[in-house]
Design a protein around this motif. Structure first.
Motif, PDB file in Angstrom:
ATOM      1  N   UNK A 105     -11.099  -4.435 -15.109  1.00  0.00           N
ATOM      2  CA  UNK A 105     -10.875  -4.935 -13.695  1.00  0.00           C
ATOM      3  C   UNK A 105      -9.377  -5.254 -13.538  1.00  0.00           C
ATOM      4  N   UNK A 106      -8.622  -5.405 -14.488  1.00  0.00           N
ATOM      5  CA  UNK A 106      -7.275  -5.914 -14.351  1.00  0.00           C
ATOM      6  C   UNK A 106      -6.499  -4.508 -14.189  1.00  0.00           C
ATOM      7  N   UNK A 107      -6.919  -3.460 -14.915  1.00  0.00           N
ATOM      8  CA  UNK A 107      -6.428  -2.094 -14.629  1.00  0.00           C
ATOM      9  C   UNK A 107      -6.429  -1.465 -13.205  1.00  0.00           C
ATOM     10  N   UNK A 108      -7.976  -1.764 -12.971  1.00  0.00           N
ATOM     11  CA  UNK A 108      -8.222  -1.567 -11.482  1.00  0.00           C
ATOM     12  C   UNK A 108      -7.506  -2.009 -10.599  1.00  0.00           C
ATOM     13  N   UNK A 109      -7.202  -3.175 -10.885  1.00  0.00           N
ATOM     14  CA  UNK A 109      -6.540  -4.127  -9.491  1.00  0.00           C
ATOM     15  C   UNK A 109      -5.181  -3.754  -9.543  1.00  0.00           C
ATOM     16  N   UNK A 110      -4.659  -2.671 -10.191  1.00  0.00           N
ATOM     17  CA  UNK A 110      -3.289  -2.190 -10.183  1.00  0.00           C
ATOM     18  C   UNK A 110      -2.827  -1.625  -8.572  1.00  0.00           C
ATOM     19  N   UNK A 111      -4.034  -1.381  -7.878  1.00  0.00           N
ATOM     20  CA  UNK A 111      -3.633  -0.971  -6.731  1.00  0.00           C
ATOM     21  C   UNK A 111      -3.611  -2.022  -5.772  1.00  0.00           C
ATOM     22  N   UNK A 112      -3.725  -3.137  -5.910  1.00  0.00           N
ATOM     23  CA  UNK A 112      -3.410  -4.280  -5.202  1.00  0.00           C
ATOM     24  C   UNK A 112      -1.894  -4.288  -4.973  1.00  0.00           C
ATOM     25  N   UNK A 113      -1.657  -4.205  -3.445  1.00  0.00           N
ATOM     26  CA  UNK A 113      -0.345  -4.451  -3.110  1.00  0.00           C
ATOM     27  C   UNK A 113       0.346  -5.303  -2.181  1.00  0.00           C
ATOM     28  N   UNK A 114      -0.487  -6.254  -2.198  1.00  0.00           N
ATOM     29  CA  UNK A 114      -0.127  -7.424  -1.226  1.00  0.00           C
ATOM     30  C   UNK A 114      -0.123  -8.640  -2.084  1.00  0.00           C
ATOM     31  N   UNK A 115       0.918  -9.727  -2.029  1.00  0.00           N
ATOM     32  CA  UNK A 115       0.816 -10.788  -2.620  1.00  0.00           C
ATOM     33  C   UNK A 115       0.264 -10.852  -4.196  1.00  0.00           C
TER      34      UNK A 115
END
Lengths: 572, 499
Positions: A105-115
């Motif tokens: 999940x952490x790897x997948x959340x690399x696409x988060x780009x705000x805050x």
């Protein structure tokens, strides 16, 4: 070396969250690295845990205990809350699963780009409380972790989610809080009813070693009303709640002269309250409506964690708390539990069949698969319960993969409608390969992870119908329909979206639907390997859980029958 | 004269126990004297008030809480319960003075005036006297003292609205005072004494008919429920709080409620003891309190759902919290008292944190919830402090609010186990339901803080440094109290109280 492994397990994400919260914004690129590496470290801890785990021993291992705080009740004794950790085979397996899924999940959340700061700090807080849930042996501690999960989830869905995220996040919060307050009620009643015989022995003036030898003695005295209330040390510890002789006679939840409400003994009500509280988390029909909303609105990585790990806490709670503490309830309500399971299987599958949104379809398939877990638990056979635990683990591998795959599509086109795509296989063959494996695994194709759990559960259900009569035949038969429906919605989706001539609703999507990125491979391949491994070598898991499951089934049946016989005197 | 002399001799001895209160009295006079000067010296006034209140707390600390002894000529009692409430009352007043230092422009110039500080000290003095009183005369005088301070403080926005709120408060309050005075006079008629501790009082109650005693007790207790803003005496609270400056609103939301807890516990316990002996028409005080608590929980939580003003929301939330306090009293057990004190402490900290943080939206006198929009994003630390405060108010771990709620629920469970009382059972279920209900409106705060956007007040808010520090300190206490409640629990356990 292994002494404080469990503490380390949940402390690392907690510290990492603190570090991220304190780091200045200028170090933003490092947030994801800190998150991923700290969860990687947690995974290492989890592997060390499995490595050092003795799968033949009964009882909890890696045990840690520190007194946290005590509450004096004056003439009524005192209540002691401990920081008490430990794992058995079931929870060790779940800890490993959580560590793996949280890392992915952490790897997948690399696409988060705000805050990013908020996201990663909250994600790590969530991870810490998930670990805490699986390793806590003190009910109070468990509850703290269980409740604490709500706030990070609320923000993670509500801030980084889809268009209807606010509605979804508050719905999630409300449902789970309502359930957890039911659990809280039971927890408090339990703490007022159960004593810790060792500590009570010490309170009565026996030395620690002496007291340990005299547990039986102390329990005997308690049941004969020979221990004055002043000396009773009440506890939240699960270790003592499992044993009916630790219940103070005439207290709310004791076998002897407990409270009754509407003609039913309080213990059975308490079982129901725990069951419903955890069934909301599971979720089982009819408490499931928060799940599709939460999944659809949550960002991909949170969907992964939600499906992969969070739902298992509901099932784990039923095993550990509802069944563990009130085994007679498990026997008394077995048909209802199995009924809820079958209802979830069929209703979830039928809903999945009707969904137009791919993510919603996967979410309803989760409801259906969690129904299997309930059915397996209700059977109270070795096969059924092993199957339920196996299903939890295999679903923990399959559903994250499914959500990640949906995420691939959504990231590229921001659209998940099943009917907006056709013939994807011709443009994205590798993606389609992963989808096919995940779909087949989820629908229970032999050789893949989903099959083992489901077949064990069916075996258990039929065995139970012919043996201990926990589950009636017609339910077991009805549940097999779930296999057909599961194959139906997956195959139909495959046919609609992936086969045939390539077509998309909007032509501008066509160039977007390209190859998978390296990061996506990094997430998919371990899950795929896991699915294959679990499908081919079920003993990998069964070996670790078998002793615990065997002990669980045996003691639930034995103690449950004994308790039920005693309670029958008090039930009209 | 011969009879008067020994009496006069005993006065210094009797006042010794009230030394902290004497200090407050001196402080009030000093503040007023400073205020008489030509120059306005708000900093000096605040400093003097802070010192006086610190002195008050310092004098209280060495007081033994394990013993109980009569003091103030038999008008009051120095016991652990009174001691704890005096500390809480002093802490509330201290916090009010501290957060008045940085009052915003919108809140007005109240903090410039000597009268303001004198009134805050007077509220503290009155609250302390209520907390220790066991004599109905002292009780009445002290409660009136408290009320008058409250009426005056309500005015300090100096607007038509605040005058209206103050007027509502006065009219309602005066009527309730008159009624409760009538109740006291009835009790005096039945017993010939106003001293709750005296043997005559109990004997008098026992020898009179139960219905008139019930009536009189209802009237007296009504006066206290009014101060606590329990249903059906809660109407003044939202109006008063929404039209007063933040520090005063926080003071009025906490100090009077805490002050009357002690006497409420004592009085109800006494009445219950007596009613147990009445065989013919026993009055079930536990049921009465449980029903009041239940209604207070329902009304507070349901009304809070429909608020758009932040201070009004906090007012209804504080009514809801009173429901929990009353539930703890209704347990009639030592665990109930312990949970009451624990909850009271949590309530003071969380309420002050909430009112203080409401300044992060302070754009006009009536703070709307939507003024909080995006504050969490523009001012992350304020967002964190708000979140911790809301967690404590809901009762989520890891905050003191959770421990406090668990204690109240435990006390209720234990009482259910002991008394098999159906109303307690109903109360437990309602309090659980109320907690779920409260989520709807408390979550609106983080919702506006983080989810809503874009920010309406781009200039941001004007929360001063000192406010942020105090808020941080309060939130730190809320977290620390959860992680290490041991010392606090031991202290509360040692609190003994007279009868």
């Amino acid at each position: 070396m292994y002494q404080s492994l469990l503490t380390l397990l949940f402390l690392i994400p907690l510290l990492a969250a603190l570090i991220i919260a304190l780091l200045p914004q200028s170090l933003r690129p490092y947030y994801k690295i800190i998150t991923t590496s700290s969860l990687g470290f947690s995974l290492a801890c989890a592997i060390a845990l499995l490595w050092g785990f003795d799968s033949n021993a009964i009882g909890y291992q890696f045990y840690e205990k520190v007194q946290w705080f005590g509450l004096s009740l004056g003439s009524l004794g005192k209540v002691q809350v401990n920081y008490e950790l430990g794992v058995d085979g079931i929870s060790a397996m779940l800890v490993f699963l959580s560590a793996l899924i949280l890392l992915i999940g952490a790897v997948s959340s690399w696409e988060i780009d705000k805050q990013e700061k908020g996201f990663y700090a909250l994600y790590l807080l969530l991870s810490a409380s998930i670990f805490g849930c699986f390793i806590a042996l003190d009910f109070f501690l468990f509850y703290v972790f269980f409740e604490f999960m709500l706030l990070p989830m609320y923000f993670l869905i509500g801030l980084w989610g889809g268009p209807k995220r606010e509605y979804a996040s508050i719905k999630f919060f409300l449902y789970t809080l309502a359930g957890s307050l039911l659990i809280l009620l039971v927890m408090i009643a339990l703490s007022l009813s159960v004593i810790d015989p060792v500590a009570t022995g010490q309170e009565m003036g026996l030395s620690a070693t002496e007291a340990f030898e005299q547990i039986k003695n102390t329990q005997g005295q308690l049941q004969k009303y020979q221990i004055v209330a002043e000396n009773q040390v009440h506890t939240f510890s699960l270790l003592w709640m499992n044993d009916a002789t630790n219940f103070v006679p005439r207290s709310a939840l004791s076998m002897v002269g407990g409270l009754q409400f509407w003609g039913q003994h309080a213990r059975l009500w308490a079982f129901l309250a725990l069951l419903i509280g955890f069934a909301i988390k599971l979720p089982s029909v009819p408490f499931h409506t928060w799940l599709p909303d939460a999944h659809v609105e949550a960002p991909t990585s949170i969907s992964v964690v939600l499906a992969g790990v969070l739902l298992k806490i509901g099932a784990y709670g039923i095993i550990r708390f509802a069944y563990g503490i009130f085994p007679e309830g498990a026997l008394y309500y077995s048909e209802w539990i199995a009924g809820l399971g079958v209802l979830s299987i069929l209703y979830g599958a039928l809903n999945a069949l009707a969904m137009k949104d791919l993510k919603k379809m996967v979410a309803y398939s989760s409801v259906s698969h969690m129904g299997y877990v309930l059915l397996g638990l209700a059977t109270l056979t070795i096969e059924g319960v092993s199957g339920a635990v196996y299903q939890m683990i295999s679903h923990g591998f399959i559903s994250p993969l499914l959500f990640l795959l949906v995420g691939v599509l959504y990231l590229r086109t921001h659209n998940r409608s099943i009917e907006d795509y056709r013939g994807l296989a011709s443009r994205m063959p590798v993606f389609t390969f992963f989808v096919i494996v995940a779909f087949f695994a989820s629908s229970g194709l032999p050789g893949l992870a989903g099959f083992i759990g489901e077949i064990l559960i069916y075996l258990g259900a039929f065995k139970s119908a012919g043996g201990n009569a926990m589950v009636p035949y017609w339910m077991a038969l009805l549940a097999t329909l779930g296999l057909v429906l599961g194959a139906a919605y997956y195959l139909w989706t495959l046919q609609r979206m992936f086969f045939g001539a390539f077509w998309t609703r909007k032509p501008e999507w066509e160039p977007l639907l390209g190859k998978l990125s390296l990061r996506e491979y990094l997430m998919f391949v371990p899950l795929l390997m896991g699915i294959l491994l679990l499908g081919i070598f079920p003993s990998l898991i069964l070996d670790i859980i078998s002793t615990s499951v065997g002990h669980f089934v045996e003691s639930t049946l034995q103690v449950g029958e004994e308790n039920l016989r005693q309670l029958a005197k008090f039930i009209r | 004269m011969e009879r008067l002399l020994p009496f006069l001799d005993s006065v210094p001895e009797a006042l010794k126990g009230l030394l902290p209160e004497m200090l407050l009295l001196g402080g009030i006079l000093l503040v007023l004297l400073i205020g008489m000067g030509k120059q306005i010296r708000p900093k000096l006034l605040a400093a003097v008030s802070v010192l006086v209140l610190l002195g008050y707390l310092a004098l209280l600390l060495p007081v033994s809480i394990d013993t109980t002894q009569a003091m103030g000529l038999g008008l009051g009692v120095a016991d652990g319960l009174g001691w704890f409430l005096r500390i809480l009352v002093g802490a509330a007043a201290l916090l009010t003075v501290l957060i008045s230092l940085s009052s915003t422009e919108q809140e007005g110039s109240y903090a410039q005036q000597a009268e303001y500080y004198a009134l805050v000290l007077a509220m503290c003095l009155a609250g302390a006297l209520v907390a220790v009183s066991t004599h109905l005369l002292l009780l009445f005088v002290a409660i009136e003292f408290l009320s008058i301070g409250g009426y005056l403080l309500t005015q300090f926005h100096f607007t038509a609205k605040s005058a209206e709120a103050s007027m509502k408060y006065i009219l309602f309050g005066a009527a309730v005072s008159a009624i409760s005075l009538f109740g006291i006079s009835l009790l005096y008629g039945f017993t010939g004494t106003l001293d709750l501790n005296s043997y005559d009082f109990i004997r008098g109650l026992l020898s009179s008919a139960s219905l008139p005693v019930l009536l009189a007790a209802f009237l007296v207790i009504g006066g206290m429920l009014f101060k606590m803003a329990a249903v059906p005496y809660h109407f003044w609270m939202p109006d008063v709080l929404s039209h007063t400056p933040v520090p005063i609103a926080a003071l009025l939301a906490t100090l009077p409620k805490l002050a009357v807890l002690g006497i409420l516990v004592r009085l109800v316990k006494r009445l219950d003891d007596v009613s147990l002996i009445f065989v013919d028409a026993a009055v079930d005080w536990q049921a009465i309190l449980a029903v009041i608590a239940l209604l207070t929980l329902l009304v507070g939580n349901l009304a809070a759902l429909y608020q758009t003003q932040l201070k009004r929301l906090l007012a209804y939330s504080s009514i809801a919290h009173v429901g929990f306090l009353l539930a703890a009293i209704a347990c009639f057990s030592s665990l109930g008292i312990q949970s009451l004190l624990f909850y009271g402490l949590m309530y003071v900290i969380a309420t002050y944190a909430a009112f203080l943080m409401s300044r992060s939206a302070d754009t006009h006198q009536l703070i709307l919830i939507k003024d909080l929009t995006a504050v969490g994003r523009t001012h992350p630390w304020q967002g964190v402090l708000w979140t911790i405060t809301v967690m404590a108010l809901i009762g989520l771990p890891p905050s003191l609010g959770f421990t406090a709620k668990v204690l109240v629920f435990s006390a209720l469970w234990e009482s259910i186990q002991n008394y098999y009382h159906p109303w307690l059972w109903a109360l437990l279920l309602v309090s659980i339901g109320a907690t779920v209900l409260s989520l709807f409106y408390y979550l609106r705060i983080p919702y506006y803080l983080y989810f809503k956007g874009p920010a309406i007040h781009l200039s941001g808010n004007k929360m001063s440094k000192i406010d942020i520090w105090i808020g941080t300190f309060l939130c730190f206490l809320l977290l620390l109290g959860f992680l290490m409640p041991n010392g606090l629990l031991e202290l509360i356990y040692r609190v003994k109280f007279a009868f």
